[in-house]
Motif scaffolding. Structure first.
Motif, PDB file in Angstrom:
ATOM      1  N   ALA A   1       0.722  -0.936   0.380  1.00 47.60           N
ATOM      2  CA  ALA A   1      -0.081   0.214  -0.182  1.00 47.60           C
ATOM      3  C   ALA A   1       0.906   1.377  -0.079  1.00 47.60           C
ATOM      4  N   SER A   2       2.088   0.789   0.360  1.00 47.67           N
ATOM      5  CA  SER A   2       2.668   2.082   0.642  1.00 47.67           C
ATOM      6  C   SER A   2       3.616   2.767  -1.110  1.00 47.67           C
ATOM      7  N   LEU A   3       3.231   1.798  -1.750  1.00 45.67           N
ATOM      8  CA  LEU A   3       3.528   2.393  -3.078  1.00 45.67           C
ATOM      9  C   LEU A   3       2.493   2.625  -3.937  1.00 45.67           C
ATOM     10  N   ALA A   4       0.881   2.343  -3.431  1.00 43.63           N
ATOM     11  CA  ALA A   4      -0.002   3.289  -3.374  1.00 43.63           C
ATOM     12  C   ALA A   4      -1.100   4.238  -3.515  1.00 43.63           C
ATOM     13  N   GLU A   5      -1.023   5.205  -4.389  1.00 43.61           N
ATOM     14  CA  GLU A   5      -1.740   6.623  -4.022  1.00 43.61           C
ATOM     15  C   GLU A   5      -3.201   6.666  -3.693  1.00 43.61           C
ATOM     16  N   ASP A   6      -4.251   5.774  -4.180  1.00 44.39           N
ATOM     17  CA  ASP A   6      -5.511   6.354  -4.007  1.00 44.39           C
ATOM     18  C   ASP A   6      -6.037   5.188  -3.304  1.00 44.39           C
ATOM     19  N   GLY A   7      -5.434   4.811  -2.158  1.00 45.28           N
ATOM     20  CA  GLY A   7      -6.004   3.811  -1.610  1.00 45.28           C
ATOM     21  C   GLY A   7      -6.579   2.083  -1.927  1.00 45.28           C
ATOM     22  N   THR A   8      -5.928   1.702  -3.300  1.00 43.20           N
ATOM     23  CA  THR A   8      -5.842   0.770  -3.378  1.00 43.20           C
ATOM     24  C   THR A   8      -3.939   0.467  -3.424  1.00 43.20           C
ATOM     25  N   ILE A   9      -4.394  -0.560  -4.047  1.00 42.80           N
ATOM     26  CA  ILE A   9      -3.186  -1.435  -4.626  1.00 42.80           C
ATOM     27  C   ILE A   9      -3.262  -2.175  -5.855  1.00 42.80           C
ATOM     28  N   ALA A  10      -4.340  -1.769  -6.912  1.00 42.92           N
ATOM     29  CA  ALA A  10      -5.143  -2.650  -7.764  1.00 42.92           C
ATOM     30  C   ALA A  10      -3.962  -1.919  -8.815  1.00 42.92           C
ATOM     31  N   PRO A  11      -2.908  -1.148  -8.691  1.00 46.53           N
ATOM     32  CA  PRO A  11      -2.150  -0.545  -9.411  1.00 46.53           C
ATOM     33  C   PRO A  11      -0.575  -1.364  -9.234  1.00 46.53           C
ATOM     34  N   VAL A  12      -0.545  -1.036  -8.278  1.00 44.62           N
ATOM     35  CA  VAL A  12       0.438  -2.519  -7.908  1.00 44.62           C
ATOM     36  C   VAL A  12       0.271  -3.514  -8.617  1.00 44.62           C
ATOM     37  N   LEU A  13      -0.774  -4.700  -8.008  1.00 43.50           N
ATOM     38  CA  LEU A  13      -1.239  -5.909  -8.877  1.00 43.50           C
ATOM     39  C   LEU A  13      -1.368  -6.448  -9.998  1.00 43.50           C
ATOM     40  N   ARG A  14      -1.721  -4.615 -10.803  1.00 46.90           N
ATOM     41  CA  ARG A  14      -1.596  -5.014 -12.308  1.00 46.90           C
ATOM     42  C   ARG A  14      -0.075  -4.759 -12.505  1.00 46.90           C
ATOM     43  N   HIS A  15       0.524  -3.853 -11.863  1.00 53.31           N
ATOM     44  CA  HIS A  15       1.799  -4.146 -12.530  1.00 53.31           C
ATOM     45  C   HIS A  15       2.437  -4.841 -12.116  1.00 53.31           C
ATOM     46  N   ARG A  16       2.377  -6.401 -11.602  1.00 50.11           N
ATOM     47  CA  ARG A  16       3.008  -7.003 -11.494  1.00 50.11           C
ATOM     48  C   ARG A  16       2.469  -8.096 -11.783  1.00 50.11           C
ATOM     49  N   LEU A  17       1.352  -8.181 -12.310  1.00 48.22           N
ATOM     50  CA  LEU A  17       0.979  -9.581 -13.394  1.00 48.22           C
ATOM     51  C   LEU A  17       0.843  -8.641 -14.752  1.00 48.22           C
ATOM     52  N   GLU A  18       1.774  -7.524 -14.855  1.00 48.09           N
ATOM     53  CA  GLU A  18       1.733  -7.077 -16.525  1.00 48.09           C
ATOM     54  C   GLU A  18       3.158  -7.946 -16.693  1.00 48.09           C
ATOM     55  N   LYS A  19       4.057  -7.376 -15.192  1.00 49.80           N
ATOM     56  CA  LYS A  19       5.488  -8.702 -15.594  1.00 49.80           C
ATOM     57  C   LYS A  19       4.804  -9.951 -15.851  1.00 49.80           C
ATOM     58  N   LEU A  20       4.392 -10.715 -15.268  1.00 47.19           N
ATOM     59  CA  LEU A  20       4.166 -11.988 -15.376  1.00 47.19           C
ATOM     60  C   LEU A  20       3.537 -12.219 -16.481  1.00 47.19           C
ATOM     61  N   ALA A  21       2.731 -11.354 -17.278  1.00 46.08           N
ATOM     62  CA  ALA A  21       1.821 -11.826 -18.607  1.00 46.08           C
ATOM     63  C   ALA A  21       3.261 -11.997 -19.659  1.00 46.08           C
ATOM     64  N   CYS A  22       3.943 -10.428 -19.123  1.00 46.52           N
ATOM     65  CA  CYS A  22       3.757  -9.887 -20.745  1.00 46.52           C
ATOM     66  C   CYS A  22       6.117  -9.599 -20.511  1.00 46.52           C
ATOM     67  N   HIS A  23       6.552  -9.337 -19.956  1.00 49.35           N
ATOM     68  CA  HIS A  23       8.053  -9.635 -20.062  1.00 49.35           C
ATOM     69  C   HIS A  23       9.054 -10.949 -20.489  1.00 49.35           C
ATOM     70  N   PHE A  24       8.090 -12.172 -19.887  1.00 49.84           N
ATOM     71  CA  PHE A  24       9.253 -13.341 -20.380  1.00 49.84           C
ATOM     72  C   PHE A  24       8.333 -14.080 -21.718  1.00 49.84           C
ATOM     73  N   LEU A  25       9.167 -15.049 -22.727  1.00 46.25           N
ATOM     74  CA  LEU A  25       8.537 -15.716 -23.243  1.00 46.25           C
ATOM     75  C   LEU A  25       7.510 -16.634 -22.486  1.00 46.25           C
ATOM     76  N   LEU A  26       6.052 -17.527 -22.759  1.00 46.66           N
ATOM     77  CA  LEU A  26       5.003 -18.249 -22.037  1.00 46.66           C
ATOM     78  C   LEU A  26       5.708 -19.412 -22.110  1.00 46.66           C
ATOM     79  N   ARG A  27       6.634 -19.686 -22.754  1.00 42.49           N
ATOM     80  CA  ARG A  27       6.738 -20.786 -22.782  1.00 42.49           C
ATOM     81  C   ARG A  27       8.353 -21.204 -21.947  1.00 42.49           C
ATOM     82  N   ASP A  28       8.689 -19.641 -21.554  1.00 45.33           N
ATOM     83  CA  ASP A  28      10.238 -19.867 -20.845  1.00 45.33           C
ATOM     84  C   ASP A  28       9.985 -19.724 -19.314  1.00 45.33           C
ATOM     85  N   ASN A  29       8.254 -19.853 -18.894  1.00 41.21           N
ATOM     86  CA  ASN A  29       7.932 -19.340 -17.857  1.00 41.21           C
ATOM     87  C   ASN A  29       7.308 -19.775 -17.037  1.00 41.21           C
ATOM     88  N   TYR A  30       7.033 -21.046 -16.195  1.00 41.33           N
ATOM     89  CA  TYR A  30       5.674 -22.432 -15.514  1.00 41.33           C
ATOM     90  C   TYR A  30       4.736 -21.602 -14.773  1.00 41.33           C
TER      91      TYR A  30
END
Length: 416
Positions: A244-273
């Motif tokens: 929550a210390s990383l959030a600005e509006d009382g919700t950590i939705a943007p933080v979770l979005r950023h983490r999920l973006e890395k999981l989904a987009c930063h590595f080829l799916l075949r390389d990321n179990y």
């Protein structure tokens, strides 16, 4: 240190209570801690969510190392055995994790071949797994671990039969992921369709067009304003506050979005179990991608041959270290446990780490936020004994395929 008590709930798990409870029972914070403790008293992680390849690179892990690590789902401990360390001591406050770690070790030692290990620990819907357990593994387990796996669940099924289905869909995190899929589907998004992508570009388009808009939905923003909404990730109240210390509006939705973006987009799916478990709720098939390090056939012989070098304790980290000689440990793996700790607990832990650390010892850990949890919290005599590898820590944070944490950190013992 005690052996596991497989049917003990949170109210009887004094080790977990000591680590978690920091506030009065009837305060809002105290109630939140106790709710989390009740949820955390069952199986939480069937799979660990820290990248073992990053761990081993950060530790410069070589043959003969003496390691102390937190257990969790046990995958990383087994991956470390591929480097043939001299010993690994595993600690965990959760007796369910202790039982899982001991089962995985016994599977490597006593199942007949790699294919049977892979079927038991890596493949869903193998109806013969429970039979394989009874024939090859059960006779070699300690009494407490065997009692755990052969006890019955609320539906009257023996726990071991979960391996006939899909253990990775169980536990607190597995059910949290299932709920996430259900919420996404209620908004018209089937997360498992990510498996149909064939490139980073297609993965990015799927995330931007299908997943990212979910974080603007009122239900998700409402949920992510509440600490209890993330208990299913194994995130305790203290760690939520770090996020929550990383959030600005009382919700950590943007933080979770950023983490999920890395999981989904930063590595080829075949390389990321890790992405396969989050989005498809299973490991990839051979033609789809790679398995976790410890389930890859090329590491099977080394892990089988060295599995006897591991000891699993129902204990906390500081408790274990207090009984060890000075300069007797080379590598320490703390996962994200320090995010839970008070300053007193941190100082007690690092006093024992500093005492037991051999020359050149390394400590690795992760944090929910980006910065090291240790900054400004340790007594003056401790930090001077350690060098923080800032640039290397930042580089390996980017390489961590699990994408869950804000920071990965490496400390190295300075020469005396």
């Amino acid at each position: 240190m005690t052996d596991i008590a497989p049917n003990a709930g949170f109210h009887r798990n004094e080790k977990l209570k000591d680590a978690l409870l920091q506030h009065a029972p009837l305060s809002a914070a105290g109630l939140s801690e106790r709710l989390f403790g009740l949820l955390f008293s069952g199986l939480v992680y069937a799979q660990i969510w820290e990248d073992p390849e990053v761990d081993m690179e950060a530790m410069d892990l070589a043959e003969g190392a003496r390691i102390v690590t937190i257990g969790s789902g046990g995958c990383n401990m087994l991956a470390y055995l591929s480097r043939r360390p001299a010993s690994i001591e595993v600690v965990d406050l959760n007796p369910n994790h202790v039982a899982l770690n001991r089962l995985k070790l016994a599977a490597f030692r006593h199942l007949p071949d790699h294919a049977s290990v892979r079927r038991l620990l890596g493949e869903p819907s193998v109806k013969t797994n429970a039979h394989m357990y009874h024939r090859h593994v059960a006779p070699h387990l300690d009494a407490g671990t065997r009692d755990y796996w052969e006890a019955r669940d609320l539906m009257g099924r023996r726990r071991i039969t979960v391996f006939n289905r899909n253990i990775y869909r169980t536990g607190l995190l597995g059910r949290f992921i299932a709920l996430g899929h259900l919420i996404a589907r209620s908004h018209g998004v089937r997360l498992e369709e990510l498996a149909e992508t064939r490139s980073l570009r297609e993965q990015r388009l799927f995330f931007d067009n299908r997943i990212a808009p979910l974080f603007d939905k009122p239900l998700i923003r409402w949920l992510t304003r509440r600490k209890s909404s993330l208990f299913g990730l194994g995130i305790p109240p203290q760690q939520y506050d770090e996020l929550a210390s990383l959030a600005e509006d009382g919700t950590i939705a943007p933080v979770l979005r950023h983490r999920l973006e890395k999981l989904a987009c930063h590595f080829l799916l075949r390389d990321n179990y890790f992405a396969w478990q989050a989005f498809m709720r299973r490991y990839p098939k051979p033609e789809e991608g790679i398995l976790p390090t410890y389930l890859q056939e090329r590491h099977y012989s080394a892990i089988r041959e060295t599995a006897s070098r591991v000891t699993v304790h129902h204990a906390n980290f500081t408790e274990l270290l207090a009984g060890k000689p000075a300069a007797s440990v080379d590598r320490y793996v703390l996962l994200d446990a320090q995010d839970w700790m008070t300053e007193r607990q941190l100082n007690d832990l690092w006093s024992e780490i500093s005492r037991t650390a051999a020359d050149g010892a390394r400590v690795i850990f992760r944090t929910a936020a980006e910065e090291s949890i240790l900054d400004g919290k340790l007594e003056p005599a401790i930090p001077g004994q350690w060098h923080y590898q800032a640039e290397r820590s930042q580089a390996l944070t980017k390489q961590d395929r699990s994408a869950i944490y804000g920071g990965f950190h490496i400390y190295e013992k300075r020469p005396v």
